[in-house]
Write an enzyme that holds these catalytic residues in place. Structure first.
Site, PDB file in Angstrom:
ATOM      1  N   GLU A  96      66.559  95.769  -4.907  1.00  0.00           N
ATOM      2  CA  GLU A  96      67.661  94.820  -4.782  1.00  0.00           C
ATOM      3  C   GLU A  96      67.350  93.321  -5.213  1.00  0.00           C
ATOM      4  OE1 GLU A  96      70.979  97.272  -2.568  1.00  0.00           O
ATOM      5  OE2 GLU A  96      69.909  96.010  -1.348  1.00  0.00           O
ATOM      6  N   CYS A 109      66.996  85.663  -4.900  1.00  0.00           N
ATOM      7  CA  CYS A 109      66.460  86.076  -3.895  1.00  0.00           C
ATOM      8  C   CYS A 109      65.779  87.583  -4.285  1.00  0.00           C
ATOM      9  CB  CYS A 109      67.111  86.578  -2.695  1.00  0.00           C
ATOM     10  SG  CYS A 109      66.395  87.144  -1.378  1.00  0.00           S
ATOM     11  N   CYS A 116      59.445  98.566   2.683  1.00  0.00           N
ATOM     12  CA  CYS A 116      58.565  97.701   3.360  1.00  0.00           C
ATOM     13  C   CYS A 116      57.620  98.487   4.245  1.00  0.00           C
ATOM     14  CB  CYS A 116      59.059  96.392   3.991  1.00  0.00           C
ATOM     15  SG  CYS A 116      58.129  95.212   4.924  1.00  0.00           S
ATOM     16  N   CYS A 120      59.616  96.216  10.748  1.00  0.00           N
ATOM     17  CA  CYS A 120      60.291  95.067  11.840  1.00  0.00           C
ATOM     18  C   CYS A 120      61.567  95.847  12.254  1.00  0.00           C
ATOM     19  CB  CYS A 120      60.617  93.622  11.116  1.00  0.00           C
ATOM     20  SG  CYS A 120      59.182  92.943  10.616  1.00  0.00           S
ATOM     21  N   GLU A 172      57.354  93.056   1.745  1.00  0.00           N
ATOM     22  CA  GLU A 172      56.475  92.018   2.253  1.00  0.00           C
ATOM     23  C   GLU A 172      55.822  91.387   0.975  1.00  0.00           C
ATOM     24  OE1 GLU A 172      55.768  89.736   4.838  1.00  0.00           O
ATOM     25  OE2 GLU A 172      54.105  89.194   3.524  1.00  0.00           O
ATOM     26  N   LEU A 226      58.974  83.833  11.688  1.00  0.00           N
ATOM     27  CA  LEU A 226      58.169  83.571  13.213  1.00  0.00           C
ATOM     28  C   LEU A 226      59.171  84.742  14.199  1.00  0.00           C
ATOM     29  CD1 LEU A 226      56.111  82.305  14.909  1.00  0.00           C
ATOM     30  CD2 LEU A 226      57.691  80.371  15.188  1.00  0.00           C
ATOM     31  N   CYS A 344      70.221  88.224   4.627  1.00  0.00           N
ATOM     32  CA  CYS A 344      69.040  88.584   4.910  1.00  0.00           C
ATOM     33  C   CYS A 344      68.700  89.872   5.831  1.00  0.00           C
ATOM     34  CB  CYS A 344      68.556  87.581   5.949  1.00  0.00           C
ATOM     35  SG  CYS A 344      68.241  85.910   5.197  1.00  0.00           S
TER      36      CYS A 344
HETATM   37  N1  SAH Z   1      58.784  90.403   4.319  1.00  0.00           N
HETATM   38  C1  SAH Z   1      59.152  89.019   4.206  1.00  0.00           C
HETATM   39  C2  SAH Z   1      59.964  88.714   3.327  1.00  0.00           C
HETATM   40  C3  SAH Z   1      61.434  89.075   3.468  1.00  0.00           C
HETATM   41  S1  SAH Z   1      62.526  87.641   3.941  1.00  0.00           S
HETATM   42  C4  SAH Z   1      59.236  88.462   5.696  1.00  0.00           C
HETATM   43  O1  SAH Z   1      59.542  89.216   6.397  1.00  0.00           O
HETATM   44  O2  SAH Z   1      59.160  87.442   5.824  1.00  0.00           O
HETATM   45  C5  SAH Z   1      63.576  88.421   4.791  1.00  0.00           C
HETATM   46  C6  SAH Z   1      63.873  87.652   6.190  1.00  0.00           C
HETATM   47  O3  SAH Z   1      65.107  88.092   6.542  1.00  0.00           O
HETATM   48  C7  SAH Z   1      62.965  87.368   7.163  1.00  0.00           C
HETATM   49  O4  SAH Z   1      62.840  85.997   7.430  1.00  0.00           O
HETATM   50  C8  SAH Z   1      63.441  88.286   8.219  1.00  0.00           C
HETATM   51  O5  SAH Z   1      63.034  87.815   9.515  1.00  0.00           O
HETATM   52  C9  SAH Z   1      65.016  88.157   7.931  1.00  0.00           C
HETATM   53  N2  SAH Z   1      65.705  89.319   8.440  1.00  0.00           N
HETATM   54  C10 SAH Z   1      65.415  90.426   8.576  1.00  0.00           C
HETATM   55  N3  SAH Z   1      66.390  91.289   9.020  1.00  0.00           N
HETATM   56  C11 SAH Z   1      67.482  90.393   9.573  1.00  0.00           C
HETATM   57  C12 SAH Z   1      68.718  90.558   9.848  1.00  0.00           C
HETATM   58  N4  SAH Z   1      69.100  91.745  10.194  1.00  0.00           N
HETATM   59  N5  SAH Z   1      69.357  89.424  10.165  1.00  0.00           N
HETATM   60  C13 SAH Z   1      68.926  88.055   9.937  1.00  0.00           C
HETATM   61  N6  SAH Z   1      67.875  87.964   9.294  1.00  0.00           N
HETATM   62  C14 SAH Z   1      67.052  89.028   8.924  1.00  0.00           C
HETATM   63 FE1  SF4 Z   2      59.257  93.992   6.101  1.00  0.00          FE
HETATM   64 FE2  SF4 Z   2      59.970  91.290   5.950  1.00  0.00          FE
HETATM   65 FE3  SF4 Z   2      61.935  93.231   6.397  1.00  0.00          FE
HETATM   66 FE4  SF4 Z   2      59.817  92.941   8.406  1.00  0.00          FE
HETATM   67  S1  SF4 Z   2      61.458  91.434   7.665  1.00  0.00           S
HETATM   68  S2  SF4 Z   2      60.610  94.984   7.836  1.00  0.00           S
HETATM   69  S3  SF4 Z   2      58.196  92.310   6.996  1.00  0.00           S
HETATM   70  S4  SF4 Z   2      61.260  92.788   4.768  1.00  0.00           S
END
Ligand code: SAH
Ligand code: SF4
Length: 377
Positions: A96, A109, A116, A120, A172, A226, A344
């Site tokens: 996507e 984006c 991934c 997380c 990632e 972070l 996000c």
């Molecule tokens: N894998 C990389 C790039 C993806 S960015 C990374 O994690 O940085 C995706 C962003 O969305 C990250 O900053 C992550 O912390 C955030 N994110 C993931 N799940 C989310 C959620 N349920 N609500 C808000 N932000 C979220």
């Molecule tokens: Fe992967 Fe980023 Fe989602 Fe963590 S927040 S599972 S590193 S896409």
């Protein structure tokens, strides 16, 4: 028939590689530039579009290479103007991209992987595991398909309505660094889409050794997810922290080679009752002290079944205020595209062709990293 997998993928080739291929086919160097511009300036979907390339050259290319073009599997439009596209790859995987128009910029984006590996706990993509890396061609083609579609939709002038790119989609990016870097070179090429490095941001969950390479080998901007202020908290929600804890991550941020005036963006997903207390905000301010930084506060976007909730709006405000009072630049990110699961952490296209189901945590079939040491850095 020859195996298409073994053929070089035109859209993934660097300029020198493309030049070498064209030379091998006995053609003059200017043909390589023409071909490059078709692939990356015009986002040609097929060799047939390249009408000013001699037919025999197109035929030779068709025999000697493959051309990756993503197929649009779905398009969903949010009330706020956000558009989410699901693309189907040549082997039937779905990824996507999300378009976010604002007054002064039009951002895409972009995804870097199918799924991934980092798992997380709050992220829908993380529940998929990693099906596979995207190739450079598949990464850049998200941008080409989006640009072409946006022209059709009257969102901006050809060939490139988009002004900004963020690598914050599925995956990632630094886990797929070689293809990411190749894609960035194509996207920044002046004969290609010609994005400025100032307008391209790569987000990482904290692959410390690769962050250094990103800083040394590219000029794009860095964002770091972070998301927590103690190792205990971060270990619990981001398994990668067990390999590279907060101290090492921030040390890598402090030494990240940056141009004058640049800042690192820290993303901080606010999870109600997990990382959203006043004490967290105070610790966050201390952690980033001395780093040219801005903080994106992202109230958790709901993913049913993951067991988290967004904090109350007053809590988000209070958290923001504590940072503000300490002279830390922080913004509360709007939840864009929430009505179409484009916000996000909500991206999780299913892996089966034609399957448009969303939000079912049982979309697996990929590897999830339980031992972050297995990343092999
Ligand atoms: N894998 C990389 C790039 C993806 S960015 C990374 O994690 O940085 C995706 C962003 O969305 C990250 O900053 C992550 O912390 C955030 N994110 C993931 N799940 C989310 C959620 N349920 N609500 C808000 N932000 C979220
Ligand atoms: Fe992967 Fe980023 Fe989602 Fe963590 S927040 S599972 S590193 S896409």
């Amino acid at each position: 028939m020859s195996d298409p997998v073994a053929l070089p993928e035109l859209r993934s080739l660097s300029r020198p590689e493309l030049a070498a291929l064209v030379a091998e086919l006995g053609e003059k160097p200017f043909r390589a530039r023409q071909l490059f511009r078709w692939l990356h300036r015009n986002g040609a979907a097929a060799l047939d579009e390249m009408t000013d390339l001699p037919r025999p050259l197109r035929a030779a290319l068709a025999a000697r290479s493959s051309l990756v073009t993503l197929e649009r599997a779905s398009e969903q439009r949010s009330v706020d103007g956000t558009i989410k596209w699901t693309w189907r790859t040549g082997d039937g995987k779905l990824v996507e991209s999300v378009y976010m128009p604002e007054a002064d910029r039009k951002t895409l984006c972009v995804s870097s992987q199918v799924g991934c590996a980092l798992g997380c706990g709050f992220c829908m993509t993380g529940t998929m595991g990693l099906a596979r890396h995207l190739t450079a061609g598949e990464i850049v083609d998200q941008v080409h398909r989006a640009n072409r579609r946006l022209v059709e939709l009257g969102e901006g002038p050809a060939p490139r309505p988009l002004t900004n790119l963020v690598f914050m989609g599925m995956g990632e990016p630094l886990h797929n660094f070689d293809q990411l870097k190749a894609a960035l070179e194509l996207l920044l090429d002046e004969d290609g889409p010609n994005f400025s490095h100032r307008h391209v941001t790569v987000s990482t969950s904290g692959l410390v050794p690769v962050m250094r390479r990103l800083g040394e080998e590219t000029q794009v901007k860095l964002a770091v997810s972070l998301n927590a202020t103690t190792d205990a908290q971060r270990d619990a929600i981001m398994p990668i922290n067990r390999r590279w804890p907060i101290r090492e991550l921030l040390a890598a941020c402090r030494t990240f080679p940056m141009k004058q005036g640049r800042r690192i963006t820290f993303e901080y997903v606010l999870l109600g009752g997990v990382n959203d207390t006043d004490a967290d905000a105070q610790r966050l301010a201390k952690l980033v002290a001395g780093i040219p930084a801005k903080i994106n506060l992202i109230p958790y976007n709901d993913n049913p079944g993951l067991g988290f909730r967004a904090p109350a709006p007053e809590r988000v405000e209070a958290f923001h205020r504590i940072l503000f009072d300490r002279d830390i630049t922080a913004v509360i990110r709007k939840n864009r595209g929430g009505d179409i699961a484009a916000a996000c952490g909500q991206l999780a296209a299913a892996g089966r062709p034609g399957d448009q189901s969303r939000h079912s945590p049982d979309i697996t079939g990929g590897e999830t990293l339980t031992d972050p040491g297995a990343l092999g850095y």
